[in-house]
Design an enzyme around this catalytic site. Structure first.
Site, PDB file in Angstrom:
ATOM      1  N   ASP A  60       0.843  -1.200   0.000  1.00  0.00           N
ATOM      2  CA  ASP A  60       0.000   0.000   0.000  1.00  0.00           C
ATOM      3  C   ASP A  60       0.876   1.246   0.000  1.00  0.00           C
ATOM      4  OD1 ASP A  60      -2.751   1.347   0.656  1.00  0.00           O
ATOM      5  OD2 ASP A  60      -1.356   2.159   2.134  1.00  0.00           O
ATOM      6  N   TYR A  94       3.578   9.961  -0.364  1.00  0.00           N
ATOM      7  CA  TYR A  94       4.722   9.419   0.363  1.00  0.00           C
ATOM      8  C   TYR A  94       6.020   9.713  -0.403  1.00  0.00           C
ATOM      9  CZ  TYR A  94       0.947   6.758   2.580  1.00  0.00           C
ATOM     10  OH  TYR A  94      -0.217   6.388   3.205  1.00  0.00           O
ATOM     11  N   GLN A  98      -9.843   2.232   4.637  1.00  0.00           N
ATOM     12  CA  GLN A  98      -8.577   2.175   5.368  1.00  0.00           C
ATOM     13  C   GLN A  98      -8.542   3.287   6.402  1.00  0.00           C
ATOM     14  OE1 GLN A  98      -3.825   3.035   4.621  1.00  0.00           O
ATOM     15  NE2 GLN A  98      -4.966   2.046   2.963  1.00  0.00           N
ATOM     16  N   LEU A 112       0.701   0.692  15.856  1.00  0.00           N
ATOM     17  CA  LEU A 112       1.600   1.106  16.936  1.00  0.00           C
ATOM     18  C   LEU A 112       1.355   2.555  17.335  1.00  0.00           C
ATOM     19  CD1 LEU A 112       4.965  -0.540  15.819  1.00  0.00           C
ATOM     20  CD2 LEU A 112       3.232  -1.439  17.371  1.00  0.00           C
TER      21      LEU A 112
END
Length: 310
Positions: A58, A63, A176, A209
């Protein structure tokens, strides 16, 4: 290949029918968003991921401002058919118009060196309105799907409540979110998961996390939010019964919490470390918590959002 990594679990990505690994590789670190990296490091991580049985990758134009897609495209040359490849549109700051979306996806196809994208996702639904997104980006996605340039359509958002109207259109195949189903904030459990299940829409879960919080290494932007960080630390103290010995003792429980959730199709891990990748893959063995442990976790922060509250 043989070895402990052959325990990788697979599932079906909702109504898409795609067979996907329950652990997916997240593309943000591959673009250098969390520290300097290189083509060589990224190629090694992607090859290791494939060797370990990961077949879901993904990414997004955002990014590394295209670097993540470019590197993934180079790394997958000659191996494209081995993965379910997901990316997003549009680039942050661009309007979610039909024209911008078509342009964004065409540029992603070039960087990824592929003729098709398995899953195209509206990126950051928090940054637009439902009406604008439906008329612009989702309409463009539907056209691209007709043309065979994309195979499935998804939506990405931090605020899970924003995802629900998209699910109810019947157009969206996946949703998502990130940081909304983890040990210290599982607000997606009651608000998002039941509706996604009803419509057979697959859930992709990121940031298990908590932007590094549960690995005792919060991201720089989290450190700037002192109230959020203090509350997160209070919550972590209440999870001491899960903590493993050694450094980053909540990392393994955090991964297992998402990987064993029946309402999550894919849990994303973002890393440029093959050691970290191998460690996370080792948790894909179906082992979660006892029923008593799960009950205790869900009693701790029921209805108490973290990221949306601070």
């Amino acid at each position: 290949m043989t070895g402990w990594w052959t325990n990788m679990e697979y599932t079906v990505l909702g109504r898409t029918g795609f067979k996907v690994s329950k652990l997916g590789l997240g593309g943000a670190p591959l673009g250098g968003d969390f520290g300097e990296t290189s083509d060589e490091i990224v190629f090694n991580v992607i090859q290791t991921a494939l060797d370990l049985g990961i077949n879901f990758i993904d990414t997004a134009p955002l990014y590394g401002k295209g670097e993540s897609e470019r590197r993934i495209g180079k790394a997958l040359k000659g191996k494209r058919d081995q993965v379910i490849l997901a990316t997003k549109a549009v680039m942050r700051g661009d309007p979610y118009t039909y024209e911008n979306t078509i342009k964004s996806v065409e540029e992603s196809l070039k960087r990824l060196q592929t003729d098709w994208i398995d899953l195209i996702q509206l990126h950051e639904a928090d940054m637009t309105t439902f009406e604008e997104a439906m008329d612009g980006t989702i309409r463009a996605f539907s056209k691209l799907k007709e043309e065979g340039k994309v195979r499935a359509i998804g939506v990405n958002a931090g605020n899970v409540d924003l995802l629900i109207p998209y699910i109810k259109t019947g157009i969206v195949d996946t949703v998502q979110t990130f940081g909304r189903y983890m040990l210290i904030d599982y607000s997606a459990k009651d608000s998002l998961f039941p509706i996604a299940k009803e419509w057979n829409v697959a859930v992709i879960n990121g940031s298990v996390l908590g932007m590094g919080i549960l690995a005792d290494a919060p991201a720089p932007f989290i450190k700037k939010n002192q109230k959020l960080l203090e509350e997160a630390e209070r919550r972590k103290e209440k999870l001491s019964f899960l903590r493993k010995s050694g450094p980053k003792g909540l990392a393994e429980p955090a991964m297992r919490f998402s990987l064993t959730c029946p309402d999550i199709a894919v849990t994303l891990t973002g890393t440029t470390s093959t050691m970290s990748l191998k460690r996370n893959v080792s948790y894909c063995d179906g082992r979660g918590f006892t029923e008593d442990e799960n009950q205790k976790i869900f009693q701790l922060f029921e209805g108490k959002k973290l990221f949306d509250a601070y």
